[in-house]
Each structure stands twice: as structure tokens, then as C-alpha cells.
Design a protein around this motif. Structure first.
Motif, short mmCIF file in Angstrom:
data_model
loop_
_atom_site.label_atom_id
_atom_site.label_comp_id
_atom_site.label_asym_id
_atom_site.label_seq_id
_atom_site.Cartn_x
_atom_site.Cartn_y
_atom_site.Cartn_z
N UNK A 1 0.83 -1.21 0.00
CA UNK A 1 0.00 0.00 0.00
C UNK A 1 0.86 1.26 0.00
N UNK A 2 1.92 1.27 0.79
CA UNK A 2 2.81 2.44 0.81
C UNK A 2 3.50 2.63 -0.54
N UNK A 3 3.91 1.54 -1.17
CA UNK A 3 4.54 1.65 -2.49
C UNK A 3 3.55 2.20 -3.51
N UNK A 4 2.29 1.75 -3.45
CA UNK A 4 1.27 2.26 -4.38
C UNK A 4 0.96 3.72 -4.15
N UNK A 5 0.85 4.15 -2.88
CA UNK A 5 0.57 5.56 -2.59
C UNK A 5 1.71 6.46 -3.05
#
Length: 353
Positions: free
Chosen positions: A239-243
Motif C-alpha cells: 500500500x505504501x509503495x502504491x501511494x
């Protein structure tokens, strides 16, 4: 005056008859012309009026169609270069589609107007049109049977353009070929294949169309990790990589939605697969998938999460047993052991004695 001079001066009976006949013919001709000149005048004026109306009507309709096509092209050029134009409008596709539609409409208009005018002119000459129309019908049927493939291609191309099934720049799968559309015609569509080849696809041969450039696309990535990993940590890292990816250029424009972790797609004894998807701009899903894999791999490495396929860590050489890789001794290694003696082949008897 002599008798010969009087005879010469007197009119001849034959000459008088010829003059009277010529005068009668001239009178008849003048009377016939006087009786029919009004009919000729009416017929000529009718023909001129029909021709003038047909030419003027054809000019006005073609001009109106041309202005309509130009207005459509100007509206497409007005948004070209903007964010909306880059996402929704392809100027070349819009131009070719409008030009094709305008060409078809102008041709149909000219055929209908000039054909109707020709029939009306023939009717003004008191020509029976029934045999002509019957012959034209028979010829049309014969031509339709002989050129049915051409007619099928043409009609299919017209409906494809009118329904905007695809256009220049779209990536499509036409069944018989797939690639990027570089030209749309009424009979043939040109595609650029993945290896650079050009496919000429007849519109009548296309039974289905898969357009990969309309609406939106989906980028899907499968992340395979060990079954002992913490799923909450895996979800957090992805999720952090996508954000982070959605906030950077040019991915902020290509991503039309957040990167979503759908959950576990498969759970096995030695691995588990996490499914990750994102809604993207049409035709940009492959690039988004590559970048998303890159960032997810970096995020998992930073979080200490090992993916399947990574070379396992080697154990410390000081704590290993040096005899662990050695095989157990075999009983057959000694020639005097009972196992070796039992396995020795028996010598054949000597038959010479």
C-alpha cells in the motif's frame, strides 16, 4: 416582238408547280413549328430548371456537410494539448472518422440528387422509364451478387466508423490480426503489429473487435511470498509503495485510481500469492505493471519480506558438520567382506577334463 421571244418570256407550267409545292411545304413547316414551339420551350425550360435546382441543391448540401465536418475538427483541435484532450480525444482519429463520414454522406447526396434529376429529365422527353428501371434493377442485382464481398466490406466499414468501434491509435484485437490502428478506411483497416508488420484487414472479414484503448485498463500484479510472512506487513508495504507511485509523475496521470490489494489469490504449502490491481489510462497498463512490480519489490526488500525465488541465506560454515555431506561407507567397498564374496560370480566348470 417575235413569237420565240413571247414563248421564252411566258412562265413554264412545270416551274410554276415546283414553286407552289415549295411554298406549301414551307407553310406546313412554319405551321408545325408555330404549333410546337411552345412545347419545345416548355420542355427546355423544364430541363434547365431541373438541372439548375439539382446543381444548386447538391452544392448547398455538400457545403453544409463540409462545414459540419470542419466544425467537428475544430472542436477536436480546441481541446488538443489539454489534459482532457490527451485523455479523451485523439485528433487524428477524430479527423479521419469525420472525413470518412463526410465522404460517404457527400457521395450519397450526389448520387441521389443527380440520379433523381436524370430521371426527371428523361421523363421530360416523354421517354418510358419502366424498361430502363427494370434493366437497372436486374443489373444492380447481378452486380450485387458479383461484388458481394466488396459491398460487405464497404457496409461494414461504414457502420464501424459511424459506431466509432475503433479509431487511429487504438490497440485492437480483430481476431484475424491484432495491433495498433494506423488507418481506418471504408474497405480496409491497417494495423501495425507488435513486431512492426502492417496488417491489411478487410472490414467484412472482421467478426469481432476487442478494443484495448477505450474506457480504462486494469494493471494486475501477483506478489508471491513465503507462507510464513506476516500478511499485515505485506499489505502495508504494498500500500505504501502504491501511494508513493500515485503521487509521482507521470504515474499520477496514468493511474486513474488507487493501488488496491485485493487479498490472497492462492495459498500453497510453500508460497502464497497476493493480488494487486490498479485502474489505469487506456493502453498504459503494461507500463504501470512494470513500474508497480519494481516498487513493490523494493518495498518488500526494505521491510525484510522475502519473495519466492530469492536465493536462501547460506548457513555459517563454523557451525556446520563437515561429515554431513559424506555418504555412509558401503559393505561392497571391501573385497573380503561377506557381501562382496556373495556377489562374486561363480566360475564356469572346466569341461575339458
Amino acid at each position: 416582238m417575235s413569237l420565240y421571244a413571247l414563248l421564252a418570256a411566258a412562265p413554264s407550267p412545270g416551274a410554276a408547280g415546283s414553286l407552289d409545292e415549295a411554298a406549301e411545304r414551307a407553310g406546313n413547316a412554319a405551321g408545325w413549328v408555330e404549333e410546337n414551339w411552345s412545347t419545345w420551350l416548355n420542355t427546355g425550360l423544364r430541363i434547365l430548371l431541373i438541372a439548375a435546382i439539382a446543381i444548386v441543391l447538391r452544392y448547398l448540401i455538400r457545403r453544409a456537410l463540409t462545414n459540419l465536418i470542419d466544425r467537428m475538427n475544430r472542436s477536436a483541435q480546441a481541446v488538443e494539448g489539454t489534459a482532457l484532450g490527451g485523455l479523451l480525444v485523439n485528433a487524428e482519429r477524430r479527423r479521419q472518422r469525420s472525413e470518412a463520414i463526410g465522404s460517404v454522406l457527400r457521395s450519397v447526396t450526389s448520387f441521389l440528387i443527380l440520379g433523381t434529376a436524370a430521371l426527371m429529365i428523361l421523363g421530360a422527353f416523354q421517354i418510358n422509364l419502366a424498361p430502363l428501371l427494370a434493366s437497372a434493377g436486374v443489373a444492380g442485382v447481378a452486380l450485387g451478387f458479383g461484388a458481394r464481398n466488396l459491398v460487405t466490406d464497404f457496409l461494414s466499414g461504414v457502420f464501424m466508423i459511424l459506431e466509432d468501434q475503433y479509431g487511429v491509435g487504438d490497440s485492437i484485437d480483430a481476431g484475424v490480426a491484432s495491433g495498433e490502428v494506423i488507418e481506418v478506411g471504408l474497405r480496409v483497416t491497417k494495423l501495425r503489429g507488435d513486431n512492426g508488420e502492417i496488417w491489411y484487414v478487410r472490414n467484412g472479414e472482421v467478426k469481432r473487435i476487442g478494443n484495448l484503448s477505450q474506457g480504462w485498463s486494469t494493471a494486475g500484479v501477483d506478489v508471491t511470498v513465503r507462507p510464513v510472512e506476516d500478511l499485515d506487513l505485506v499489505r502495508k508495504a504494498i500500500t505504501e509503495a502504491g501511494e508513493t507511485m500515485t503521487k509521482e509523475e507521470p504515474w499520477s496521470e496514468r493511474l486513474w485510481g488507487p493501488v488496491e490489494v485485493l487479498g490472497l489469490d492462492a495459498v500453497l504449502l510453500d508460497s502464497m500469492t497476493v493480488r494487486v490491481t490498479a485502474k489505469t489510462m487506456p493502453g498504459k497498463s503494461l507500463g504501470v505493471e512494470r513500474e508497480l512490480r519494481w516498487r513493490v519489490k523494493q518495498a518488500l526488500d526494505a521491510a525484510g519480506i522475502r519473495m519466492i525465488g530469492v536465493v536462501p541465506a547460506q548457513p555459517d560454515a563454523a557451525t556446520t558438520d563437515p561429515t554431513a555431506s559424506m555418504a555412509a561407507p558401503s559393505a561392497y567397498a571391501s573385497a573380503t567382506s561377506p557381501q562382496s564374496l556373495a556377489a562374486t560370480p561363480i566360475a564356469p566348470p572346466n569341461l575339458s577334463k
